[in-house]
Write a protein that holds these residues in place. Structure first.
Motif: not given
Ligand code: PMP
Ligand code: GLN
Length: 386
Positions: A20, A23-24, A26, A28, A334, A336-337, A340, A342
């Motif tokens: 995730l 993908e975003t 973010a 980590n 949610k 990361p969305g 930004g 994780a």
């Protein structure tokens, strides 16, 4: 087709959250791995072992003699423990040490007492062994255990008590008194103590890491596990070890031969040399991580989280309820969305319904990152307040 006992373990939270984060885009702070590599001398040594010294073929099954000696020296230097290098087995990370100990010690139906939340490989390794997990809750916010709940988890089927201090994911460092109590119950039930001490050099403030094997009367029933991954910031190397009295360490030694036989030949002598690094190196682990813990904790507080200050490891647990979130699994999906960054939910480290309920809102952030990355993460988290 997967065997029933492994069906709850088809994916790990670390794989899911790291995917995730990629993908975003973010930052980590979910999976715990540093974003800088370990000591330069260690890296150069390993490279030279590959390209110049030809240390590229199978190492001896129980591990390179130099590393087994270095582990024994390390245990004497830091804890005054006398360990015979013959009683050290080098493993493919602490993960293989845990699995091979449980597989080698537990008959189907035997019980393994551990604390939850727990590092995710514990429940999976217990299941692989066909044993039964007996989780004892660590209660937020301080993540201590209740003596009656601990005592009630032991029975005449208890084969192993699996301890982890400093503790992932809570950041708890068990006190001497807590460890003595665990030891008393292990003696009373004639259980083997398997102790995962991979964060042994990561304690803060006045917390002291007490190895189980140093407590009076316990060395004879204790298998101690650690790993180069955390101490030297080389989590991808997977060089770990386990030691204990000959009759106990024979169990993981036998099993690990048929899990991996062995690996990491060029890494092992490099880790042996690194274990002998000076006190300034070991001191810097604590000072650096204390600063990073405080940096991220301040950012989390400023963003509106309650912070459950860790006394060890490189993880901090945060409670997002002041921000209006009461489900850590939902929030970790949610986050990361939303901003930004994780993180991982704490409840997934629990296998009992009570443990899941007690930790439901909580999320864990890793702070083993460069200061500027933590500062950036704190700025992003501040956006959560909207
Ligand atoms: N035990 C604990 C508590 C951990 O946090 C980790 C790190 N993932 C491990 C064991 C596994 O260590 P290794 O990477 O050496 O297998
Ligand atoms: N020990 C690390 C953590 O707890 C990562 C473990 C893993 O990726 N399996 O985050």
């Amino acid at each position: 087709m997967l065997v029933e006992r492994m069906r709850p373990f088809t994916s790990t939270i670390f794989t899911e959250i790291s995917r995730l984060a990629v993908e975003t885009g973010a930052i980590n702070l979910g999976q715990g791995f540093p974003d800088t590599d370990g000591p330069a001398s260690l890296l150069a040594d390993a490279a030279a072992n590959i390209t110049e010294r030809g240390v590229n073929q199978y190492p001896p099954g129980p591990g390179m003699p130099s590393l087994r000696r270095a582990v024994a020296d390390h245990q004497r230097r830091f804890y005054g423990l006398e360990v015979d290098p013959a009683d050290v087995v080098v493993t493919t990370g602490a993960t293989e040490a845990i699995a091979s100990a449980l597989l080698g010690l537990c008959e189907p139906g035997d019980e393994v007492v551990t604390f939850e939340p727990a590092y995710d490989s514990y429940a999976a390794s217990v299941a692989l062994a066909g044993a039964t997990l007996k989780p004892v809750p660590l209660h937020p916010p301080r993540f201590g255990f209740d003596d009656d709940e601990l005592a009630a988890a032991f029975s005449d089927r208890t084969k192993v008590v699996l301890v982890n201090t400093p503790h992932n994911p809570t950041g708890t460092v068990f006190t001497r008194a807590q460890l003595v109590r665990i030891g008393e119950l292990a003696v009373a039930h004639d259980a083997v103590i398997v102790t995962d001490e991979v964060y042994e050099h990561m304690t803060f403030d006045d917390a002291e890491h007490v190895p189980m094997a140093t407590l009076p009367g316990l060395a004879g029933r204790t298998l101690t596990i650690s790993s180069a991954g955390k101490t030297f910031s080389v989590t991808g190397w997977k060089v770990g070890w386990i030691h204990g009295p000959p009759e106990l360490v024979a169990a993981p030694r036998a099993v690990k031969q048929f899990l991996t036989f062995h690996g990491g030949a060029p890494l092992q002598p490099a880790v042996a040399n690194a274990l002998a690094l000076g006190d300034d190196f070991y001191f810097s682990i604590t000072t650096d991580l204390t600063r990073k813990r405080d940096l991220l904790s301040a950012g989390l507080r400023a963003a509106g989280f309650d912070v459950l200050t860790p006394r060890g490891t490189y993880f901090v647990v945060a409670d997002p309820r002041p921000l209006g979130f009461d489900d850590g699994v939902d929030l970790a999906g949610k986050l990361p969305g939303l901003c930004g960054v994780a993180a991982v939910p704490v409840s997934v480290f629990c296998s009992s319904a009570a443990g899941v309920a007690a930790t439901r809102p909580l999320v864990r952030f890793a702070f083993c990152k460069r200061d500027e990355v933590l500062t950036e993460a704190a700025e992003r988290l501040a956006g959560l307040r909207g």
